[in-house]
Design an enzyme around this catalytic site. Sequence first.
Site: not given
Length: 256
Positions: A12, A183, A10, A208
Amino acid sequence: MKKYAGYMIDLDGTIYRGKEKIPAAKRFIENLQAKNIPFLFVTNNSTQAPEKVVANLAKNFDIHVTVDNVFTSALATADYIADLDNEKRTAYVIGELGLKQAILDRGFKFEETTPDYVVVGLDYDVTYHKFELATLAIKRGATFIGTNADTNLPNERGLVPGAGSVIALVECATQQKAQYVGKPETIIMEKALKRLGLAKDQVAMVGDNYMTDIQAGINFGIDTILVYTGVSTKEQVAKKAIKPTVELDSLDQWEV
């Protein structure tokens, strides 16, 4: 500590935090590059072309990659509809340049009245007229595709509407659910794995956000690495029935 042949990562919250650098993430990417381990940044952002993502990483975060390392929900959406039916090659698109270019690059032509597909993503200049065209086309039989279900996006002003909010209006108007690609759906993961050219047991998803990144990996049946540098907290994850394969405070803790 398991060694993986490739990684889906990922952006950000994992590689950077808004406009803030995450030094451990830069070291993680450089370690992958030093060992020639393939990786893809798998992002739900459909607005930017891979070239823009690469430029942003270099300019603002001193992370140097190529377009081959970037896989957006726009690219996944274009791959998905291109593989559905070779005879269907028209689309009406609500979205930014990144999404439109990805679809054009797969040989589609834009059509407003009777397209084969209506594809909806985040559009910063969305209008009633665009919603009207999308709604009528879906009512006429076009297949309804949504890039990703994220209802909100964080920016410097707070949480603002994301692609999921735009798509939800069309869902309401048509009384049809979109087929989502990004996602935590498995479609984007399938397309990303195909690009990596590896098997499921050879790769891990790094992110995250439990609800998107980790859930995508779980849904797809691959190992997951959750790093606590962004959205999800340890308290939230502790309540989940299915835990990430690995939980880290920093990517410095992971040896590639």
